[in-house]
Design an enzyme around this catalytic site. Structure first.
Site, short mmCIF file in Angstrom:
data_model
loop_
_atom_site.label_atom_id
_atom_site.label_comp_id
_atom_site.label_asym_id
_atom_site.label_seq_id
_atom_site.Cartn_x
_atom_site.Cartn_y
_atom_site.Cartn_z
N HIS A 33 -5.92 -3.57 -1.08
CA HIS A 33 -5.70 -2.55 -2.10
C HIS A 33 -5.78 -3.13 -3.51
CE1 HIS A 33 -4.70 0.94 0.41
NE2 HIS A 33 -4.22 0.05 1.26
N LYS B 7 -12.51 0.03 1.43
CA LYS B 7 -11.84 0.75 0.35
C LYS B 7 -12.72 0.72 -0.90
CE LYS B 7 -7.24 0.21 2.31
NZ LYS B 7 -7.68 -0.23 3.64
N SER C 45 0.79 -1.23 0.00
CA SER C 45 0.00 0.00 0.00
C SER C 45 0.82 1.28 0.00
CB SER C 45 -0.95 0.00 1.20
OG SER C 45 -0.23 -0.06 2.41
#
Length: 396
Positions: free
Chosen positions: A212, A241, A184
């Site tokens: 991610h 996310k 990340s």
């Protein structure tokens, strides 16, 4: 004694500040999106993990409100006592189906998912071989486990093989290779094809944290393993996310693994169930991400990343190479990174300076992140603001 303790805390805070390492907490007064309100003005937001732009999407918001209306604010209990709702089972099934696994288990946070994975499955007879740049939650999860620990340099396949050999030579019963799918802080994608080949050679299992990657990387946005076209054994991820931006984590695996985790994973057994509103929003985000609209959002996301990379490179900034929509702007000095973020905010761009201990010393940066919700005009305005700040501060 009490005064001495607080004097020590005060001195430590002063030392952090003197090194330019204080991380400011800026208050946002609006819904998450490509533009947000900070300190009474609208600014461009270029540092959120809102990859598909769904955190402020009204359909996602309304799905969460509908779930809360039906199921209430929460369960007031852990899952195995009286905290499992129908919507929890629906979200587990939707997640497993979307990502191509037999089953799924929910956690209050993705940190808890990584914290709860290893200890129930592995003992002192086993081994975990972990990438050196893995997320802190993986590191902490490994520490909670009695398995023997091995470490390899980030994405160094020769060192990974050496550690696999060592684990086999030490008589490990089961070996698990643990890695982020995407690292990340850098935006680097793990070399899962090579890892898969080594796992097969040394009869190891693979664990991937895809926080991610889930929702936007690979076919249908199924993540880094789909991006590379390989199979893995354990997948951890988040709804915080790309899949709605709320909170909560999950582990996907075989039905038997999930069944054992539900019996023994401590963060699952001793934490309240995921809030119904989060479940409702996350299921709507999965529906969008898994369909044709998700394909269009992913196409826009990577077009935005390409445009931004090209313009920033042309402007003279140092960027870490890659294809991921995490695009770090390297400044190296911690105070410079904080000053750059502050000046960017004055110029109408919300970003954060990253420095030690979040990244290694001497690698301070502005970690910019693209969203499918950004427009080309917004990207161009950010590059213009960065160029102004960079010129004033001697970066370019």
């Amino acid at each position: 004694m009490t005064q001495a303790f607080h004097d020590r805390i005060r001195a430590e805070l002063a030392e952090i500040d003197s090194q330019g390492l204080t991380k400011p907490e800026r208050v946002i007064a609006s819904r998450q999106g490509p533009e947000i309100e900070v300190a009474g003005k609208r600014v461009l937001n270029f540092c959120a993990n809102n990859y598909l732009g769904l955190a402020g999407d009204d359909r996602v918001v309304q799905a969460g409100l509908a779930a809360q209306e039906r199921w209430g604010a929460g369960t007031a209990s852990v899952r195995f006592i009286c905290g499992t709702l129908e919507i929890h089972k629906e979200l587990e099934a939707a997640t497993a189906q979307y990502l191509g696994f037999e089953d799924c288990i929910l956690f209050a946070a993705a940190f808890d998912a990584n914290g709860g994975l290893f200890e129930p499955l592995l003992g002192a007879e086993d081994a975990i071989v972990s990438d050196s740049l893995n997320h802190a939650s993986i590191i902490d999860g490994v520490r909670l486990c009695k398995a023997k620990r091995y470490r390899f340099a980030n994405s160094d396949m020769d060192e990974l093989e050496s550690q696999l050999k060592a684990a086999r030579a030490d008589g490990a019963r089961t070996i698990v290779i643990a890695t982020d799918g995407v690292f990340s802080m850098d935006g680097y994608i793990a070399k899962l094809k090579d890892i898969r080949a080594l796992a097969d050679k040394y009869e190891a299992l693979i664990m991937v944290d895809d926080c991610h990657a889930t929702g936007f990387l690979g076919p249908q946005g199924r993540g880094s393993y789909a991006h590379h076209g390989v199979e893995i054994d354990f997948l951890t991820g988040t709804y915080g996310k790309a899949l709605g931006g709320a909170m909560g984590g999950f582990i996907c695996a075989t039905g038997e693994v999930v069944a054992l985790l539900k019996q023994r994973a401590r963060p699952y057994l001793f934490s309240n169930a995921l809030a119904p509103a989060v479940c409702g929003s996350s299921m709507e985000a999965i529906r969008i991400a898994g369909g044709g609209e998700g394909d269009a959002l992913r196409k826009q996301l990577f077009a935005n990343a390409d445009r931004y990379r090209a313009a920033m490179t042309q402007a003279g900034f140092e960027l870490l190479p890659g294809e991921h929509p995490i695009i770090p702007v390297m400044l190296h000095d911690a105070k410079l990174a904080q000053d750059f973020a502050a000046r960017a905010l004055e110029l109408g761009v919300y970003v954060i300076g990253f420095s030690f201990p979040v990244v290694p010393r001497g690698q301070a940066r502005i970690r910019t992140q693209m969203s499918a919700a950004h427009t080309f005009d917004q990207i161009d305005r950010v590059v213009e603001a960065f160029t102004t700040a960079g010129t004033e501060l001697g970066v370019i």
